[in-house]
Design an enzyme around this catalytic site. Structure first.
Site, PDB file in Angstrom:
ATOM      1  N   HIS A  37      -2.210   2.080   9.896  1.00 15.42           N
ATOM      2  CA  HIS A  37      -1.876   3.312   9.163  1.00 15.42           C
ATOM      3  C   HIS A  37      -3.132   4.153   8.937  1.00 15.42           C
ATOM      4  O   HIS A  37      -3.098   5.384   9.041  1.00 15.42           O
ATOM      5  CB  HIS A  37      -1.255   2.968   7.804  1.00 15.42           C
ATOM      6  CG  HIS A  37       0.067   2.268   7.892  1.00 15.42           C
ATOM      7  ND1 HIS A  37       0.215   0.930   7.656  1.00 15.42           N
ATOM      8  CD2 HIS A  37       1.298   2.746   8.194  1.00 15.42           C
ATOM      9  CE1 HIS A  37       1.480   0.595   7.800  1.00 15.42           C
ATOM     10  NE2 HIS A  37       2.169   1.674   8.127  1.00 15.42           N
ATOM     11  N   GLY A 147       2.255   5.795  15.594  1.00 19.44           N
ATOM     12  CA  GLY A 147       1.542   4.719  16.291  1.00 19.44           C
ATOM     13  C   GLY A 147       2.271   4.304  17.564  1.00 19.44           C
ATOM     14  O   GLY A 147       3.493   4.341  17.637  1.00 19.44           O
TER      15      GLY A 147
END
Ligand code: PAF
Length: 281
Positions: A37, A147
């Site tokens: 993150h 991601g």
């Protein structure tokens, strides 16, 4: 960093930034931050004048028997991580703020959502597309950062954005891994010590497939068998959900590796369902 709880507040804040000529980069997350993150936030920091991180465990992307209730949460820690990585606003709404009791509108990309993870999680990507649409609308983000561990997710969102002319650019960030190769995931906390010790074999198996391609192997059936044989001996605690080779953009399954090809898998290890992928070419 501002903590924003309501949709109205978020919309007004982003509108005021846009009015001043500032660009906005959005990082949609479900929290319980790890270095993966943090890498998304760092990327966003380099893209937009303002960075919005959303922290919302989205109920509509969890099936009835999935881990919505037990999904790991730690607001105070997440707040500190987002602030340290340069977020200007952390949007952390309650579910009722994003879903009115009579909410009736869904966004889906059906064909790409029934393969790979979608085969065992039939409503998942509809929930992801719908919540991301809400976030894109509220922020009018110029960039949205995702991601590549969730390769299917970013491929579907790219298609949604293209098809519906959303004025946002999807940016993806390579998978962040632990030193032993395990892809970082909030769900890794579910692993016992023994499971954690075997889990890096997931990536090792995918890398083995890529080494076979580098040696000239093109048949997907051979690559698949080789990985499964390796996992059978080195990842005995793993239960295969899927292992496919697909076109990285359309997600269509491939029988031969001739051009761009992505090997993607989901493996259940104990309580955790772990996903990973590798570009074979
Ligand atoms: O990848 C995630 O964490 C979620 O699917 C997302 C994009 C934040 C939507 O809820």
């Amino acid at each position: 960093m501002q903590i924003v709880k309501t949709a109205k507040e978020l919309s007004e804040l982003c509108r005021s930034w846009h009015k001043d000529g500032q660009t906005v980069a959005l990082v949609p997350t479900m929290g319980y931050y790890h270095d993966g993150h943090a890498a998304l936030m760092d990327k966003a920091r380099g893209l937009g004048d303002k960075v919005v991180v959303s922290l919302f465990v989205n109920p509509t992307q969890f099936g009835p028997n999935e881990d919505y209730a037990s999904y790991p949460r730690d607001f105070e820690r997440d707040r500190a991580v987002a602030e340290a990585h340069g977020a200007d606003a952390l949007f952390a709404p309650e579910p009722a703020e994003l879903y009115a009791p009579d909410a009736a509108t869904w966004v889906e990309v059906p064909e790409m959502s029934t393969v790979l993870c979608g085969a065992s999680r039939p409503i998942h990507f509809r929930g992801v597309c719908t919540v991301c649409t809400k976030l894109f609308m509220l922020t009018q983000a110029d960039y949205a950062v995702f991601g590549e561990k969730d390769w299917q997710q970013q491929a579907i969102l790219r298609r949604m954005v293209r098809d519906l002319f959303y004025p946002v650019t999807i940016v993806s960030v390579p998978i962040q891994r632990a030193e032993d190769g395990l892809a970082l995931s909030s769900r890794n906390v579910y692993l016992t010590e023994e499971e954690r010790a075997q889990a890096p074999e997931i990536q090792a198996g995918l890398r083995y497939a890529r080494s076979l391609v580098e040696q000239g192997e093109t048949r997907v059936s051979v690559l698949r068998d080789a990985v499964l044989r390796r996992w059978a001996s080195r990842l005995p605690l793993g239960r295969l959900d899927y292992l496919y080779v697909v076109d990285p953009v359309s997600l269509a399954t491939l029988d031969e590796v001739k051009g761009p090809a992505l090997m993607a898998c989901a493996v259940k290890v104990g309580k955790a369902r772990l996903i990973d992928n590798i570009l074979l070419k």
